[in-house]
Write a protein that holds these residues in place. Structure first.
Motif, mmCIF file in Angstrom:
data_model
loop_
_atom_site.group_PDB
_atom_site.id
_atom_site.type_symbol
_atom_site.label_atom_id
_atom_site.label_comp_id
_atom_site.label_asym_id
_atom_site.label_seq_id
_atom_site.Cartn_x
_atom_site.Cartn_y
_atom_site.Cartn_z
ATOM 1 N N UNK A 221 3.485 4.742 -13.033
ATOM 2 C CA UNK A 221 3.166 3.492 -12.323
ATOM 3 C C UNK A 221 3.340 2.305 -13.268
ATOM 4 N N UNK A 222 3.572 1.106 -12.701
ATOM 5 C CA UNK A 222 3.719 -0.053 -13.592
ATOM 6 C C UNK A 222 2.467 -0.250 -14.441
ATOM 7 N N UNK A 223 2.688 -0.823 -15.587
ATOM 8 C CA UNK A 223 1.607 -1.144 -16.534
ATOM 9 C C UNK A 223 0.413 -1.763 -15.789
ATOM 10 N N UNK A 224 -0.759 -1.250 -16.012
ATOM 11 C CA UNK A 224 -1.953 -1.875 -15.439
ATOM 12 C C UNK A 224 -2.309 -1.388 -14.032
ATOM 13 N N UNK A 225 -1.408 -0.638 -13.374
ATOM 14 C CA UNK A 225 -1.758 -0.143 -12.027
ATOM 15 C C UNK A 225 -2.489 1.186 -12.164
ATOM 16 N N UNK A 226 -3.733 1.199 -11.722
ATOM 17 C CA UNK A 226 -4.518 2.430 -11.714
ATOM 18 C C UNK A 226 -4.611 2.889 -10.275
ATOM 19 N N UNK A 227 -4.263 4.135 -9.979
ATOM 20 C CA UNK A 227 -4.346 4.545 -8.581
ATOM 21 C C UNK A 227 -5.794 4.637 -8.102
ATOM 22 N N UNK A 228 -5.982 4.410 -6.811
ATOM 23 C CA UNK A 228 -7.265 4.743 -6.192
ATOM 24 C C UNK A 228 -7.198 6.239 -5.942
ATOM 25 N N UNK A 229 -8.172 6.968 -6.457
ATOM 26 C CA UNK A 229 -8.143 8.419 -6.355
ATOM 27 C C UNK A 229 -8.852 8.862 -5.077
ATOM 28 N N UNK A 230 -8.286 9.852 -4.414
ATOM 29 C CA UNK A 230 -8.900 10.382 -3.195
ATOM 30 C C UNK A 230 -9.192 11.864 -3.413
ATOM 31 N N UNK B 257 11.052 4.235 -5.403
ATOM 32 C CA UNK B 257 10.165 3.258 -4.760
ATOM 33 C C UNK B 257 9.931 2.077 -5.710
ATOM 34 N N UNK B 258 10.264 0.861 -5.274
ATOM 35 C CA UNK B 258 9.995 -0.281 -6.155
ATOM 36 C C UNK B 258 8.494 -0.573 -6.168
ATOM 37 N N UNK B 259 7.929 -0.662 -7.345
ATOM 38 C CA UNK B 259 6.480 -0.897 -7.442
ATOM 39 C C UNK B 259 6.233 -2.131 -8.297
ATOM 40 N N UNK B 260 5.171 -2.840 -7.990
ATOM 41 C CA UNK B 260 4.776 -3.947 -8.868
ATOM 42 C C UNK B 260 3.297 -3.778 -9.204
ATOM 43 N N UNK B 261 2.816 -4.668 -10.030
ATOM 44 C CA UNK B 261 1.404 -4.603 -10.421
ATOM 45 C C UNK B 261 0.488 -4.842 -9.220
ATOM 46 N N UNK B 262 1.045 -5.374 -8.111
ATOM 47 C CA UNK B 262 0.219 -5.637 -6.917
ATOM 48 C C UNK B 262 0.174 -4.469 -5.944
ATOM 49 N N UNK C 226 0.854 -1.203 0.000
ATOM 50 C CA UNK C 226 0.000 0.000 0.000
ATOM 51 C C UNK C 226 0.880 1.240 0.000
ATOM 52 N N UNK C 227 0.614 2.137 -0.921
ATOM 53 C CA UNK C 227 1.415 3.357 -1.024
ATOM 54 C C UNK C 227 0.476 4.553 -1.168
ATOM 55 N N UNK C 228 0.701 5.578 -0.342
ATOM 56 C CA UNK C 228 -0.114 6.794 -0.464
ATOM 57 C C UNK C 228 0.771 7.874 -1.076
ATOM 58 N N UNK C 229 0.355 8.404 -2.210
ATOM 59 C CA UNK C 229 1.120 9.493 -2.823
ATOM 60 C C UNK C 229 0.403 10.794 -2.458
ATOM 61 N N UNK C 230 1.005 11.517 -1.508
ATOM 62 C CA UNK C 230 0.369 12.745 -1.014
ATOM 63 C C UNK C 230 1.317 13.937 -1.135
ATOM 64 N N UNK C 231 2.351 13.769 -1.965
ATOM 65 C CA UNK C 231 3.224 14.921 -2.205
ATOM 66 C C UNK C 231 2.505 15.840 -3.197
ATOM 67 N N UNK C 232 2.990 17.066 -3.350
ATOM 68 C CA UNK C 232 2.407 17.958 -4.347
ATOM 69 C C UNK C 232 2.635 17.354 -5.741
ATOM 70 N N UNK C 233 1.658 17.551 -6.628
ATOM 71 C CA UNK C 233 1.695 16.894 -7.943
ATOM 72 C C UNK C 233 3.032 17.052 -8.695
ATOM 73 N N UNK C 234 3.648 18.260 -8.733
ATOM 74 C CA UNK C 234 4.863 18.370 -9.549
ATOM 75 C C UNK C 234 6.053 17.569 -9.025
#
Ligand code: KPL
Length: 289
Positions: free
Chosen positions: A108-117, A86-91, A69-77
């Motif tokens: 993000x790796x192919x096929x990973x769609x973020x959950x949007x908040x 950060x090592x990421x996988x499709x999981x 589980x990864x939360x991306x909460x930095x400013x967009x730029x």
């Protein structure tokens, strides 16, 4: 229980970390400086006792396996830099808690769609290591078909959190509010409420809303097309606030203009539409910073 890793310990990242901890999920901050844990005091405008938030820290380079589980909460730029190590996988389940849209496209790796908040809650920094939770309004998550297995446990501790079926419209409404209020208040160095008082700002707000409605109607004929009154309602509810973009300009930080109005321009171009008022405001913001 697997750890939630956090990128970005600003107002919203801290709020998410607080609710996750309340729900019993361990949270670790990913950052290069690992000399000491992150300590921040959260105070609450509703008078609840303050809470001392302590997050262990880990360098992204020290992750031995990809986070679950990864939360991306930095400013967009700063997304590309933050995700760089950060090592990421499709999981990996990625939660994107940022203004604007599309800031993780291609990262993000192919096929990973973020959950949007999307949140309308408000937190402000009111000291070097202290943040005030001003309002716990609605927060919506979406972007996937169904709510993930942890959602119920988290929503029991995150006030007004839901997984609505009309998530995309809510996300677009927030985007339009940011596309109008943020650059206008940043360029004119005024609080949000000035949009309700200044004729010229109202004219520009109306133009920006009309163009956004034109785009979203082209993308989705069920779009209500009523952005102007909605944006003005947000400006009124946050009248005394300094928008995040005005704050960024004041401190000489990079702004989120590309993820907000820039995103609208990219979507419009793909539809063969032009949005001249948004083009002008992006150009004005770009020469400002
Ligand atoms: O989200 C905001 C921001 O400043 O980024 C608004 C809604 C404009 C409130 O200030």
């Amino acid at each position: 229980m697997s750890t939630w890793y956090l990128l970005g310990a600003g107002n919203m990242g801290l709020l998410a970390a607080y609710y996750l901890l309340q729900a019993g999920f361990p949270v670790t901050l990913l950052r290069r400086d690992t000399a000491s844990p992150l300590r921040r005091r959260l105070t609450f405008a509703d008078g609840r006792p303050s809470y001392d938030l302590i997050l262990p820290v880990l360098s992204p380079a020290a992750l031995t396996e990809p986070p679950r589980h990864l939360i991306v909460a930095c400013k967009a730029p700063y997304s590309a830099t933050a995700l760089g190590q950060v090592p990421l996988t499709a999981d990996t389940q990625v939660l994107r808690l940022q203004n604007g849209l599309g800031s993780l496209d291609g990262l993000l790796p192919e096929g990973v769609l973020p959950i949007e908040v999307v949140t309308t809650s408000a937190v402000k920094q009111d000291g070097p290591e202290q943040h005030q939770v001003v309002a716990e309004n609605e927060t919506w998550m979406g972007g996937g078909d169904a709510a993930p297995d942890w959602f119920e446990q988290l929503s029991a501790h995150w006030p007004n959190l839901s997984w609505p079926t009309d998530f995309q419209h809510r996300q677009w409404h927030k985007l339009v509010a940011n596309a109008v209020i943020n650059p206008l208040t940043a360029l004119h160095d005024v609080p949000n409420g000035r949009l309700l008082e200044d004729r010229e700002l109202q004219r520009q707000a109306a133009e920006l809303c009309r163009e956004a409605d034109q785009l979203f109607t082209a993308l989705d004929p069920t779009w209500p097309g009523d952005s102007l009154p909605r944006v003005m309602a947000v400006a009124s509810a946050t009248a005394g606030n300094t928008s995040s973009m005005r704050a960024d300009v004041r401190k000489g930080a990079r702004t989120e203009i590309d993820a907000i109005n820039g995103y609208l321009l990219r979507r419009a171009a793909a539809q063969g539409l032009s949005l001249p008022a948004h083009e002008r405001i992006v150009a004005a913001m770009t020469s400002e910073t």
